[in-house]
Design a protein around this motif. Structure first.
Motif, PDB file in Angstrom:
ATOM      1  N   VAL A  79       0.785  -1.349  -0.123  1.00  0.00           N
ATOM      2  CA  VAL A  79      -0.009   0.161   0.102  1.00  0.00           C
ATOM      3  C   VAL A  79       0.886   1.452  -0.142  1.00  0.00           C
ATOM      4  CG1 VAL A  79      -1.600   1.369   1.467  1.00  0.00           C
ATOM      5  CG2 VAL A  79      -1.917  -1.005   0.982  1.00  0.00           C
ATOM      6  N   ASP A  80       1.906   1.376   0.745  1.00  0.00           N
ATOM      7  CA  ASP A  80       2.815   2.373   0.898  1.00  0.00           C
ATOM      8  C   ASP A  80       3.569   2.617  -0.427  1.00  0.00           C
ATOM      9  OD1 ASP A  80       4.373   4.339   2.519  1.00  0.00           O
ATOM     10  OD2 ASP A  80       6.145   3.362   1.584  1.00  0.00           O
ATOM     11  N   GLN A  81       3.797   1.559  -1.184  1.00  0.00           N
ATOM     12  CA  GLN A  81       4.792   1.947  -2.543  1.00  0.00           C
ATOM     13  C   GLN A  81       3.599   2.421  -3.463  1.00  0.00           C
ATOM     14  OE1 GLN A  81       7.844   1.587  -3.264  1.00  0.00           O
ATOM     15  NE2 GLN A  81       7.505   2.116  -5.268  1.00  0.00           N
ATOM     16  N   GLU A  82       2.309   1.731  -3.327  1.00  0.00           N
ATOM     17  CA  GLU A  82       1.370   1.990  -4.474  1.00  0.00           C
ATOM     18  C   GLU A  82       0.988   3.613  -4.346  1.00  0.00           C
ATOM     19  OE1 GLU A  82      -2.767   0.053  -4.528  1.00  0.00           O
ATOM     20  OE2 GLU A  82      -1.490  -1.399  -4.516  1.00  0.00           O
ATOM     21  N   THR A  83       0.721   3.766  -3.172  1.00  0.00           N
ATOM     22  CA  THR A  83       0.446   5.272  -2.775  1.00  0.00           C
ATOM     23  C   THR A  83       1.507   6.296  -3.151  1.00  0.00           C
ATOM     24  OG1 THR A  83      -0.811   4.449  -0.819  1.00  0.00           O
ATOM     25  CG2 THR A  83      -0.501   6.722  -0.822  1.00  0.00           C
ATOM     26  N   ARG A  84       2.777   5.884  -2.847  1.00  0.00           N
ATOM     27  CA  ARG A  84       3.862   6.792  -3.155  1.00  0.00           C
ATOM     28  C   ARG A  84       3.894   6.828  -4.916  1.00  0.00           C
ATOM     29  NH1 ARG A  84       7.441   7.715   0.620  1.00  0.00           N
ATOM     30  NH2 ARG A  84       7.330   6.689   2.511  1.00  0.00           N
ATOM     31  N   GLU A  85       3.682   5.957  -5.398  1.00  0.00           N
ATOM     32  CA  GLU A  85       3.783   5.960  -6.933  1.00  0.00           C
ATOM     33  C   GLU A  85       2.583   6.818  -7.537  1.00  0.00           C
ATOM     34  OE1 GLU A  85       3.671   1.797  -8.320  1.00  0.00           O
ATOM     35  OE2 GLU A  85       6.031   1.733  -7.637  1.00  0.00           O
ATOM     36  N   GLN A  86       1.246   6.667  -7.041  1.00  0.00           N
ATOM     37  CA  GLN A  86       0.136   7.322  -7.300  1.00  0.00           C
ATOM     38  C   GLN A  86       0.344   8.824  -7.227  1.00  0.00           C
ATOM     39  OE1 GLN A  86      -2.004   5.770  -8.936  1.00  0.00           O
ATOM     40  NE2 GLN A  86      -3.712   7.059  -9.227  1.00  0.00           N
ATOM     41  N   VAL A  87       0.736   9.111  -5.898  1.00  0.00           N
ATOM     42  CA  VAL A  87       0.964  10.554  -5.595  1.00  0.00           C
ATOM     43  C   VAL A  87       2.047  11.109  -6.572  1.00  0.00           C
ATOM     44  CG1 VAL A  87       2.011  12.193  -3.960  1.00  0.00           C
ATOM     45  CG2 VAL A  87       0.489  10.552  -3.157  1.00  0.00           C
ATOM     46  N   GLU A  88       3.058  10.521  -6.948  1.00  0.00           N
ATOM     47  CA  GLU A  88       4.159  11.096  -7.858  1.00  0.00           C
ATOM     48  C   GLU A  88       3.386  11.207  -9.225  1.00  0.00           C
ATOM     49  OE1 GLU A  88       8.112   9.398  -9.740  1.00  0.00           O
ATOM     50  OE2 GLU A  88       7.878   9.119  -7.548  1.00  0.00           O
ATOM     51  N   THR A  89       2.628  10.344  -9.586  1.00  0.00           N
ATOM     52  CA  THR A  89       1.975  10.470 -10.824  1.00  0.00           C
ATOM     53  C   THR A  89       1.032  11.682 -11.098  1.00  0.00           C
ATOM     54  OG1 THR A  89       2.093   7.902 -11.387  1.00  0.00           O
ATOM     55  CG2 THR A  89       0.530   9.313 -12.560  1.00  0.00           C
ATOM     56  N   LEU A  90       0.295  11.782  -9.973  1.00  0.00           N
ATOM     57  CA  LEU A  90      -0.703  12.911  -9.739  1.00  0.00           C
ATOM     58  C   LEU A  90      -0.030  14.340  -9.721  1.00  0.00           C
ATOM     59  CD1 LEU A  90      -3.715  11.566  -7.752  1.00  0.00           C
ATOM     60  CD2 LEU A  90      -3.807  12.347 -10.008  1.00  0.00           C
ATOM     61  N   VAL A  91       1.009  14.417  -9.033  1.00  0.00           N
ATOM     62  CA  VAL A  91       1.840  15.456  -8.771  1.00  0.00           C
ATOM     63  C   VAL A  91       2.145  15.957 -10.405  1.00  0.00           C
ATOM     64  CG1 VAL A  91       3.951  16.639  -8.184  1.00  0.00           C
ATOM     65  CG2 VAL A  91       2.301  15.500  -6.337  1.00  0.00           C
ATOM     66  N   LYS A  92       2.897  14.987 -10.903  1.00  0.00           N
ATOM     67  CA  LYS A  92       3.389  15.560 -12.393  1.00  0.00           C
ATOM     68  C   LYS A  92       2.371  16.041 -13.298  1.00  0.00           C
ATOM     69  CE  LYS A  92       7.448  12.212 -12.191  1.00  0.00           C
ATOM     70  NZ  LYS A  92       7.816  10.834 -12.906  1.00  0.00           N
ATOM     71  N   GLN A  93       0.986  15.157 -13.066  1.00  0.00           N
ATOM     72  CA  GLN A  93      -0.157  15.617 -14.147  1.00  0.00           C
ATOM     73  C   GLN A  93      -0.567  17.122 -13.873  1.00  0.00           C
ATOM     74  OE1 GLN A  93      -2.799  12.338 -13.582  1.00  0.00           O
ATOM     75  NE2 GLN A  93      -1.712  11.088 -14.842  1.00  0.00           N
TER      76      GLN A  93
ATOM     77  N   GLU B 107      -2.097  14.266  -2.253  1.00  0.00           N
ATOM     78  CA  GLU B 107      -1.972  13.055  -1.370  1.00  0.00           C
ATOM     79  C   GLU B 107      -3.656  13.004  -0.984  1.00  0.00           C
ATOM     80  OE1 GLU B 107       0.507  14.465   1.741  1.00  0.00           O
ATOM     81  OE2 GLU B 107       1.888  13.259   1.259  1.00  0.00           O
ATOM     82  N   GLU B 108      -4.406  13.786  -0.730  1.00  0.00           N
ATOM     83  CA  GLU B 108      -5.814  13.909  -0.517  1.00  0.00           C
ATOM     84  C   GLU B 108      -6.461  12.912  -1.231  1.00  0.00           C
ATOM     85  OE1 GLU B 108      -9.697  16.867   0.416  1.00  0.00           O
ATOM     86  OE2 GLU B 108      -7.485  17.673   0.549  1.00  0.00           O
ATOM     87  N   ILE B 109      -6.333  13.119  -2.580  1.00  0.00           N
ATOM     88  CA  ILE B 109      -7.098  12.254  -3.640  1.00  0.00           C
ATOM     89  C   ILE B 109      -6.656  10.823  -3.411  1.00  0.00           C
ATOM     90  CG2 ILE B 109      -7.303  11.800  -6.057  1.00  0.00           C
ATOM     91  CD1 ILE B 109      -6.785  14.652  -6.688  1.00  0.00           C
ATOM     92  N   VAL B 110      -5.420  10.677  -3.203  1.00  0.00           N
ATOM     93  CA  VAL B 110      -4.897   9.131  -3.161  1.00  0.00           C
ATOM     94  C   VAL B 110      -5.033   8.448  -1.602  1.00  0.00           C
ATOM     95  CG1 VAL B 110      -2.746   7.705  -3.079  1.00  0.00           C
ATOM     96  CG2 VAL B 110      -3.022   9.726  -4.618  1.00  0.00           C
ATOM     97  N   LEU B 111      -5.179   9.386  -0.641  1.00  0.00           N
ATOM     98  CA  LEU B 111      -5.626   8.645   0.774  1.00  0.00           C
ATOM     99  C   LEU B 111      -7.009   8.296   0.586  1.00  0.00           C
ATOM    100  CD1 LEU B 111      -3.876  11.360   3.006  1.00  0.00           C
ATOM    101  CD2 LEU B 111      -3.205   8.996   2.438  1.00  0.00           C
ATOM    102  N   LYS B 112      -7.832   9.037  -0.043  1.00  0.00           N
ATOM    103  CA  LYS B 112      -9.376   8.474  -0.122  1.00  0.00           C
ATOM    104  C   LYS B 112      -9.422   7.441  -0.822  1.00  0.00           C
ATOM    105  CE  LYS B 112     -11.150  13.002   1.175  1.00  0.00           C
ATOM    106  NZ  LYS B 112     -12.165  14.224   0.755  1.00  0.00           N
ATOM    107  N   GLU B 113      -8.726   7.373  -2.188  1.00  0.00           N
ATOM    108  CA  GLU B 113      -8.844   5.994  -3.029  1.00  0.00           C
ATOM    109  C   GLU B 113      -8.150   4.756  -2.558  1.00  0.00           C
ATOM    110  OE1 GLU B 113      -7.267   7.398  -6.786  1.00  0.00           O
ATOM    111  OE2 GLU B 113      -9.310   8.730  -7.095  1.00  0.00           O
TER     112      GLU B 113
END
Length: 124
Positions: free
Chosen positions: A69-83, A114-120
């Motif tokens: 979960v930690d790895q998945e969340t970090r990757e998702q946050v990084e992707t969203l920040v870039k977008q 982070e807020e988006i990914v935490l909820k998802e």
């Protein structure tokens, strides 16, 4: 009565304590290595999904789950920040011209991602 028995239906061994057979359970003694998001997920599971938390803990899958979960969340946050950086036009040019504005925008983008990914991912 036997001191130790083994139940093939569930794969557990039991030891006689007084009049009762208690399962021989052992905690995995490895040190947890998950990060920020893993700790948030652990707290959520403890508070809101205690049965799932106990299951993961008893089967020895808790640390692996939290790391995943930690790895998945970090990757998702990084992707969203870039977008979000691309869509809002926050670039090196803005950083050179107005550093404080760039910092404000980047902090806002990171918090939003982070807020988006935490909820998802974390709070489900």
């Amino acid at each position: 009565m036997k001191k130790h028995i083994y139940d093939e239906s569930n794969g557990l061994s039991y030891t006689l304590h007084g009049d009762y057979y208690l399962p021989d359970l052992a905690m995995n003694e490895e040190e947890p290595t998950y990060g920020k998001y893993g700790m948030l997920r652990k707290q959520f599971l403890k508070m809101h999904r205690p049965a799932r938390y106990q299951y993961l803990l008893m089967t020895g899958e808790l640390t692996a789950h939290l790391n995943r979960v930690d790895q998945e969340t970090r990757e998702q946050v990084e992707t969203l920040v870039k977008q979000m950086v691309g869509k809002q036009g926050v670039d090196e040019n803005l950083k050179r011209q107005d550093q404080m504005r760039w910092v404000r925008l980047m902090n806002n983008i990171k918090v939003s991602a982070e807020e988006i990914v935490l909820k998802e991912i974390i709070y489900v």
